[in-house]
Enzyme design. Structure first.
Site, PDB file in Angstrom:
ATOM      1  CE1 TYR A 153      -3.185  -2.824   0.015  1.00 56.48           C
ATOM      2  CE2 TYR A 153      -3.854  -2.211   2.223  1.00 56.48           C
ATOM      3  CZ  TYR A 153      -3.997  -3.005   1.099  1.00 56.48           C
ATOM      4  OH  TYR A 153      -4.966  -3.975   1.069  1.00 56.48           O
TER       5      TYR A 153
ATOM      6  CE  LYS B 205       0.922 -17.540  -2.755  1.00 58.70           C
ATOM      7  NZ  LYS B 205       0.125 -18.785  -2.662  1.00 58.70           N
TER       8      LYS B 205
ATOM      9  CG  ASP C 269      -2.458 -19.818  -0.722  1.00 59.86           C
ATOM     10  OD1 ASP C 269      -1.675 -19.702   0.242  1.00 59.86           O
ATOM     11  OD2 ASP C 269      -2.117 -20.334  -1.800  1.00 59.86           O
TER      12      ASP C 269
ATOM     13  CG  ASP D  91      -7.277  -4.299   3.719  1.00 63.39           C
ATOM     14  OD1 ASP D  91      -8.311  -4.279   4.422  1.00 63.39           O
ATOM     15  OD2 ASP D  91      -7.113  -3.538   2.751  1.00 63.39           O
TER      16      ASP D  91
ATOM     17  CG  ASP E 201     -12.731  -6.490   5.573  1.00 65.22           C
ATOM     18  OD1 ASP E 201     -12.329  -5.954   6.632  1.00 65.22           O
ATOM     19  OD2 ASP E 201     -13.285  -5.864   4.648  1.00 65.22           O
TER      20      ASP E 201
END
Ligand code: NAD
Length: 364
Positions: free
Chosen positions: A141, A191, A223, A247, A251
């Site tokens: 970001y 990852k 994942d 992020d 959620d």
């Protein structure tokens, strides 16, 4: 003891839910002989209206000189004009940045009384009680280069995921330290099979793990973690991850806890330790819910639980935090519900009544 608290109610339901959290805080202070010096400030849309700036310098100074910040929510249709020079949310982002709040904590706890209120099967979510730590100020970001440009073959764009050793280490340490105060299990999400930043992340986690021999460290690919959160969320205790993965996964996790009105959060500028005070900002994860503002129907529990997190992580008042959390649990066990968590045979109450009930249990 006396603590200076910056209180920023913000917009929409913000002032209503903050009022209830303050009610509960004051009841807690009275019970345990702690003094909370409340210093109110403007942020968001109301700050644009009254001071022409979503984060007036006075508010920033107030936060920088306080022990902790308690925030309601910002935003609303009144300030949604895409041509506007500034938006309420800018106030929040600037505040996080200026206060150096690099660790975002979101507890995901399913209260036994609310197991049936979830959209997931009760047997899946029973006993879920974990905390997510998301790195908040680095990663893709913020990494440079970040741009879009024209090439002879068409448009191209680039985002850069970058992390320094120091950034990775400080967030991982928040994870280890928090795991020490809970069930001693830390899951580090990355990852590493594809990304260089993740390989560095995993390496650093493995390097510092021996300094926390009482914490069991497990590495999980992002994942797979997304899958485990739906398959067996009760297996987790503390999860730590980088900004973008966090992020998305936070959620996903928020649906486990039921309503938006139940989920608290903290953003911290350091490692929370009992002997030191860590500056932090505490807020519900939901927004300003403008459709229900002023109707006395918003659920104040997320904000009340955020205030409990503030006591635990910024003020070192663990016992007091626990009393608030237990008070919430008791009121739910007795069948009181705001409309967002209402169920058959339960007693519907408004925002104020829910605050009164919880404050009553704290004081009683
Ligand atoms: P929202 O979180 O405000 O609302 C989403 C849904 O949840 C709505 O149906 C709302 O009624 C419900 N809800 C939210 N909080 C509730 C509560 N305490 N009790 C009961 N129901 C609750 O998200 P949105 O509608 O997408 O956004 C509304 C405004 O809030 C926008 O201006 C947005 O930019 C802003 N926003 C602010 C923050 C923040 O301040 N941190 C976060 C997200 C959105």
């Amino acid at each position: 003891m006396k603590f200076d608290l910056a209180v920023l109610p913000g917009d929409g339901v913000g002032p209503e839910i903050i009022d209830e959290a303050i009610k509960v805080l004051l009841a807690t202070g009275q019970k345990f002989k702690q003094t909370f010096n409340l210093r109110y400030g403007l942020v968001g849309g109301v700050a644009i209206d009254q001071a022409g700036n979503p984060l007036p310098p006075k508010t920033l100074k107030l936060c920088q000189t306080s022990d902790a910040v308690l925030l309601g929510a910002v935003g609303g249709p009144k300030w949604d004009d895409p041509r506007a020079r500034t938006r309420p949310e800018d106030g929040l982002l600037t505040l996080r940045k200026k206060l150096g709040l690099f660790a975002n904590l979101r507890p995901v706890k399913v209260f036994p009384a609310l197991v049936d209120a979830s959209s997931l099967k009760p047997k899946l979510i029973e006993g879920v009680d974990f905390i997510f730590i998301r790195e908040l100020t680095g990663g893709i970001y913020f990494g440079r280069p970040k741009r879009e440009w024209q090439t002879p073959q068409g448009r191209r764009a680039v985002d850069s995921m970058t992390y320094t050793e120091a950034e990775i280490e400080r967030i991982l340490r928040v994870g280890f330290e928090l795991a020490r105060t809970r069930r001693h299990k830390l899951v580090s999400v990355d990852k590493a099979n594809v990304l260089q930043t993740s390989r560095l992340w995993r390496q650093i986690a493995t390097e510092i793990a021996p300094q926390y021999p009482d914490v069991e460290l497990e590495h999980i690919l992002v994942d797979a973690c997304a899958m485990w959160l739906m398959l067996n969320p009760a297996r987790f205790d503390v999860i730590v991850t980088e900004n973008m993965f966090g992020d998305i996964l936070t959620d996903e996790s928020s649906i486990l806890g039921g309503s938006m009105g139940m989920l608290a959060s903290a953003s911290l500028a350091g490692i929370p330790r009992e002997e030191t005070r860590t500056l932090g900002m505490y807020e519900p994860i939901h927004g300003s819910a403008p459709q229900i503002a002023g109707l006395n129907i918003a659920n104040p529990i997320a904000t009340i639980l955020s205030a409990a997190m503030m006591l635990r992580y910024s003020l070192g008042l663990t016992k007091e935090a626990r009393v608030i959390e237990r008070a919430v649990e008791k009121v739910l066990d007795e069948g009181y519900r705001t409309s967002d968590i209402m169920g058959e045979g339960k007693t519907k109450v408004g925002t104020k009544e829910m605050g009164n009930l919880i404050a009553g249990k704290v004081g009683g």
